[in-house]
Design a protein around this motif. Sequence first.
Motif, PDB file in Angstrom:
ATOM      1  N   ALA A 144      47.084  40.274  37.854  1.00  0.00           N
ATOM      2  CA  ALA A 144      47.736  41.527  38.259  1.00  0.00           C
ATOM      3  C   ALA A 144      47.641  41.649  39.772  1.00  0.00           C
ATOM      4  O   ALA A 144      46.707  42.246  40.306  1.00  0.00           O
ATOM      5  CB  ALA A 144      47.070  42.717  37.571  1.00  0.00           C
ATOM      6  N   LEU A 145      48.630  41.085  40.455  1.00  0.00           N
ATOM      7  CA  LEU A 145      48.583  41.046  41.911  1.00  0.00           C
ATOM      8  C   LEU A 145      48.787  42.415  42.534  1.00  0.00           C
ATOM      9  O   LEU A 145      48.629  42.568  43.745  1.00  0.00           O
ATOM     10  CB  LEU A 145      49.640  40.062  42.431  1.00  0.00           C
ATOM     11  N   TRP A 146      49.136  43.407  41.726  1.00  0.00           N
ATOM     12  CA  TRP A 146      49.307  44.769  42.228  1.00  0.00           C
ATOM     13  C   TRP A 146      47.983  45.551  42.224  1.00  0.00           C
ATOM     14  O   TRP A 146      47.943  46.707  42.618  1.00  0.00           O
ATOM     15  CB  TRP A 146      50.336  45.510  41.388  1.00  0.00           C
ATOM     16  N   VAL A 147      46.918  44.913  41.756  1.00  0.00           N
ATOM     17  CA  VAL A 147      45.609  45.555  41.688  1.00  0.00           C
ATOM     18  C   VAL A 147      44.690  44.948  42.741  1.00  0.00           C
ATOM     19  O   VAL A 147      44.699  43.738  42.967  1.00  0.00           O
ATOM     20  CB  VAL A 147      44.986  45.392  40.287  1.00  0.00           C
ATOM     21  N   THR A 148      43.892  45.783  43.381  1.00  0.00           N
ATOM     22  CA  THR A 148      42.888  45.326  44.344  1.00  0.00           C
ATOM     23  C   THR A 148      41.576  46.046  44.038  1.00  0.00           C
ATOM     24  O   THR A 148      41.569  47.136  43.432  1.00  0.00           O
ATOM     25  CB  THR A 148      43.301  45.639  45.788  1.00  0.00           C
ATOM     26  N   PRO A 149      40.430  45.465  44.438  1.00  0.00           N
ATOM     27  CA  PRO A 149      39.142  46.169  44.234  1.00  0.00           C
ATOM     28  C   PRO A 149      39.116  47.540  44.899  1.00  0.00           C
ATOM     29  O   PRO A 149      38.499  48.476  44.368  1.00  0.00           O
ATOM     30  CB  PRO A 149      38.139  45.207  44.872  1.00  0.00           C
ATOM     31  N   GLU A 150      39.778  47.663  46.046  1.00  0.00           N
ATOM     32  CA  GLU A 150      39.810  48.951  46.724  1.00  0.00           C
ATOM     33  C   GLU A 150      40.523  50.003  45.864  1.00  0.00           C
ATOM     34  O   GLU A 150      40.103  51.164  45.798  1.00  0.00           O
ATOM     35  CB  GLU A 150      40.507  48.810  48.078  1.00  0.00           C
ATOM     36  N   LYS A 151      41.638  49.614  45.210  1.00  0.00           N
ATOM     37  CA  LYS A 151      42.356  50.556  44.360  1.00  0.00           C
ATOM     38  C   LYS A 151      41.525  50.953  43.143  1.00  0.00           C
ATOM     39  O   LYS A 151      41.576  52.111  42.695  1.00  0.00           O
ATOM     40  CB  LYS A 151      43.693  49.946  43.927  1.00  0.00           C
ATOM     41  N   ILE A 152      40.757  50.008  42.613  1.00  0.00           N
ATOM     42  CA  ILE A 152      39.889  50.321  41.485  1.00  0.00           C
ATOM     43  C   ILE A 152      38.814  51.326  41.904  1.00  0.00           C
ATOM     44  O   ILE A 152      38.522  52.294  41.191  1.00  0.00           O
ATOM     45  CB  ILE A 152      39.253  49.050  40.909  1.00  0.00           C
ATOM     46  N   ARG A 153      38.217  51.106  43.059  1.00  0.00           N
ATOM     47  CA  ARG A 153      37.209  52.053  43.546  1.00  0.00           C
ATOM     48  C   ARG A 153      37.823  53.427  43.804  1.00  0.00           C
ATOM     49  O   ARG A 153      37.197  54.456  43.561  1.00  0.00           O
ATOM     50  CB  ARG A 153      36.560  51.509  44.820  1.00  0.00           C
ATOM     51  N   GLN A 154      39.059  53.438  44.272  1.00  0.00           N
ATOM     52  CA  GLN A 154      39.702  54.703  44.611  1.00  0.00           C
ATOM     53  C   GLN A 154      40.119  55.494  43.374  1.00  0.00           C
ATOM     54  O   GLN A 154      39.992  56.725  43.339  1.00  0.00           O
ATOM     55  CB  GLN A 154      40.918  54.434  45.499  1.00  0.00           C
ATOM     56  N   HIS A 155      40.624  54.795  42.341  1.00  0.00           N
ATOM     57  CA  HIS A 155      41.195  55.478  41.185  1.00  0.00           C
ATOM     58  C   HIS A 155      40.354  55.343  39.915  1.00  0.00           C
ATOM     59  O   HIS A 155      40.595  56.068  38.946  1.00  0.00           O
ATOM     60  CB  HIS A 155      42.593  54.941  40.901  1.00  0.00           C
ATOM     61  N   GLY A 156      39.396  54.420  39.897  1.00  0.00           N
ATOM     62  CA  GLY A 156      38.609  54.211  38.698  1.00  0.00           C
ATOM     63  C   GLY A 156      39.275  53.240  37.738  1.00  0.00           C
ATOM     64  O   GLY A 156      40.389  52.748  37.970  1.00  0.00           O
ATOM     65  N   LEU A 157      38.577  52.995  36.597  1.00  0.00           N
ATOM     66  CA  LEU A 157      39.067  51.989  35.647  1.00  0.00           C
ATOM     67  C   LEU A 157      38.610  52.352  34.235  1.00  0.00           C
ATOM     68  O   LEU A 157      37.448  52.699  34.010  1.00  0.00           O
ATOM     69  CB  LEU A 157      38.530  50.599  36.016  1.00  0.00           C
ATOM     70  N   LEU A 158      39.553  52.253  33.292  1.00  0.00           N
ATOM     71  CA  LEU A 158      39.244  52.388  31.875  1.00  0.00           C
ATOM     72  C   LEU A 158      39.320  51.008  31.241  1.00  0.00           C
ATOM     73  O   LEU A 158      40.355  50.344  31.308  1.00  0.00           O
ATOM     74  CB  LEU A 158      40.240  53.327  31.198  1.00  0.00           C
ATOM     75  N   SER A 159      38.225  50.578  30.617  1.00  0.00           N
ATOM     76  CA  SER A 159      38.183  49.277  29.940  1.00  0.00           C
ATOM     77  C   SER A 159      38.048  49.496  28.442  1.00  0.00           C
ATOM     78  O   SER A 159      37.186  50.269  27.993  1.00  0.00           O
ATOM     79  CB  SER A 159      37.018  48.430  30.455  1.00  0.00           C
ATOM     80  N   LEU A 160      38.894  48.812  27.675  1.00  0.00           N
ATOM     81  CA  LEU A 160      38.933  48.938  26.223  1.00  0.00           C
ATOM     82  C   LEU A 160      38.445  47.621  25.627  1.00  0.00           C
ATOM     83  O   LEU A 160      39.213  46.668  25.518  1.00  0.00           O
ATOM     84  CB  LEU A 160      40.346  49.247  25.743  1.00  0.00           C
ATOM     85  N   CYS A 161      37.169  47.550  25.260  1.00  0.00           N
ATOM     86  CA  CYS A 161      36.562  46.285  24.846  1.00  0.00           C
ATOM     87  C   CYS A 161      36.293  46.266  23.350  1.00  0.00           C
ATOM     88  O   CYS A 161      35.612  47.154  22.816  1.00  0.00           O
ATOM     89  CB  CYS A 161      35.259  46.048  25.604  1.00  0.00           C
ATOM     90  N   LEU A 162      36.860  45.275  22.686  1.00  0.00           N
ATOM     91  CA  LEU A 162      36.578  45.039  21.277  1.00  0.00           C
ATOM     92  C   LEU A 162      35.178  44.447  21.158  1.00  0.00           C
ATOM     93  O   LEU A 162      34.806  43.533  21.910  1.00  0.00           O
ATOM     94  CB  LEU A 162      37.620  44.083  20.702  1.00  0.00           C
ATOM     95  N   ASP A 163      34.389  44.952  20.234  1.00  0.00           N
ATOM     96  CA  ASP A 163      33.019  44.464  20.087  1.00  0.00           C
ATOM     97  C   ASP A 163      33.008  42.957  19.853  1.00  0.00           C
ATOM     98  O   ASP A 163      33.784  42.438  19.044  1.00  0.00           O
ATOM     99  CB  ASP A 163      32.335  45.176  18.918  1.00  0.00           C
ATOM    100  N   GLY A 164      32.128  42.287  20.572  1.00  0.00           N
ATOM    101  CA  GLY A 164      32.034  40.839  20.492  1.00  0.00           C
ATOM    102  C   GLY A 164      32.797  40.102  21.568  1.00  0.00           C
ATOM    103  O   GLY A 164      32.630  38.891  21.725  1.00  0.00           O
ATOM    104  N   ASP A 165      33.614  40.810  22.315  1.00  0.00           N
ATOM    105  CA  ASP A 165      34.398  40.197  23.392  1.00  0.00           C
ATOM    106  C   ASP A 165      33.551  40.210  24.672  1.00  0.00           C
ATOM    107  O   ASP A 165      33.643  41.135  25.491  1.00  0.00           O
ATOM    108  CB  ASP A 165      35.711  40.947  23.592  1.00  0.00           C
ATOM    109  N   THR A 166      32.740  39.213  24.838  1.00  0.00           N
ATOM    110  CA  THR A 166      31.829  39.173  25.985  1.00  0.00           C
ATOM    111  C   THR A 166      32.591  39.070  27.307  1.00  0.00           C
ATOM    112  O   THR A 166      32.134  39.593  28.328  1.00  0.00           O
ATOM    113  CB  THR A 166      30.870  37.981  25.858  1.00  0.00           C
ATOM    114  N   GLU A 167      33.750  38.400  27.296  1.00  0.00           N
ATOM    115  CA  GLU A 167      34.538  38.299  28.519  1.00  0.00           C
ATOM    116  C   GLU A 167      34.971  39.678  29.003  1.00  0.00           C
ATOM    117  O   GLU A 167      34.948  39.973  30.204  1.00  0.00           O
ATOM    118  CB  GLU A 167      35.764  37.412  28.286  1.00  0.00           C
TER     119      GLU A 167
END
Length: 507
Positions: free
Chosen positions: A440-463
Amino acid sequence: MKPPLSATGRTLMDRWLLPNSTILQGACLLVAFTVILTFFFFVSEMPVPLKHDMVEAYAWGMEFQLGYHQHPPFWAWLCGLWFAIFPVTAFSFALLSATNAAVGLWGTWVLTGELIKNPEQRLTARALPLLTPFFTFYAFKFDANTIFISLWPWTLLFFYRASERHNRRATLYFGLLCGLCFLSKYYILLPLSGCGLAALASENGRNWLRSRQPWIAAAVIILVTSPHLWWLTQNQATPLAYLHSKLNWPWAEILHRFFMASFGLLGMVSVVIGVMVAVCLGARGPRAQHTPITAAQTRWVAFVTFTPIVLTLAFSIALRTPVTSEMMIGVVPLLPLLILQATGTCPPRPLARTTINLVAIGSFALVIGAPIFMYWRPHTKRWAKQAPFEEVALTGTRLWQEHVKAPLVYVSGSEPYTNLATFYSPAHPHSFPRHDLSYALWVTPEKIRQHGLLSLCLDGDTECFDGANRYATPQTIRIPLALAHHFGHYTGRMYNYTFIITPPAVP
């Protein structure tokens, strides 16, 4: 023996987009096709979430990049433009898929009309594609393959006018459409090889190749694709890296895919073959005086049709890369015409009547069968295992709104939840697949810090958990929940998830 159709007797069938029919009549047929297909897609797919490739097109289309990590951008651009106009709903996606198929069917009808002169044979050739899944069942999965359902018939039409009739305007359109095809998927180089062979096999085509017109078409192609080619040089040619990752698969898998694709394509035209054989053997009407197309036209159609099939299968073996019949459905619109040509001088009137009747019966079956299929799907064992993609997206959005005051802007998680959440979430956040910036070349660490992040992780998905932890902060919240997919009063299997909420950094 029945006499040939008179001008009066031919009227009803001639209204199926014959040259003397009006634009209004043709438009009405295409609208009817679109309405029926949209209804079938929307109703029959109601019990299940949208396919991953479709929501990927939506997620990419939100960004309007010059390229993406797997494919060129044109089909994603179309999807983005579509949903800039229409509401983000499954019905709009069904309408998009049906419209894509209708545009391709229209191009096939126009090209067939230029190749075939006999009215009854032309009518049959135009109706036969509707007896295949090319423009119907397979058209629903709008992605980098099915975009060729609409693009390639028009590309062939303008190639025919350019190379066989030396129409200069058609040369420009041919170059434009070739550029758009290249901007959709690099696979188009294989079908374009068939155009080159078709031109070499024709005297008119060879004269065209010796003229300035091919160079003009090439210049248009370069002009259209140059922004994407520049993007490739600036981003390490990530689509080519993706193609490289598909090479050297195990031989057992390659051979399995090879035979499945070969017999799958044959199965798609089995109804056409069956109709041809049954009518030609059983009909007692007068034989046609000529085959539908001439020998020169047959060579032209054969080269543009069989070349992509042969090269696709050959490259699958040579490069040990997986192949599916879905890759070829958009580049063989004239395959039913070749089957019709192989029947020789089959009685044209019974053949046309039988084909039209079958199309009418099939259209009625789609309308009647859609709700039946919708009701049947939740009763299958496969449906009971359906993951709750839509429920996860809605729950994640609700949890974000309960714990974070800022709007939801970025979402990531286990595959394919990321892009599905982008579509199904009311917030329609930007997709951040696999927590990987290269995806996702439209995403940068700075944008994540600025807007936050929601992660949807299926149990067992260590990656997924490892990726979410890379962007976690002391304020990160982890909420485990079990969810199931619902449709009406039917409930599928329960799955365990962890919703990881990383709020925006406090300035």
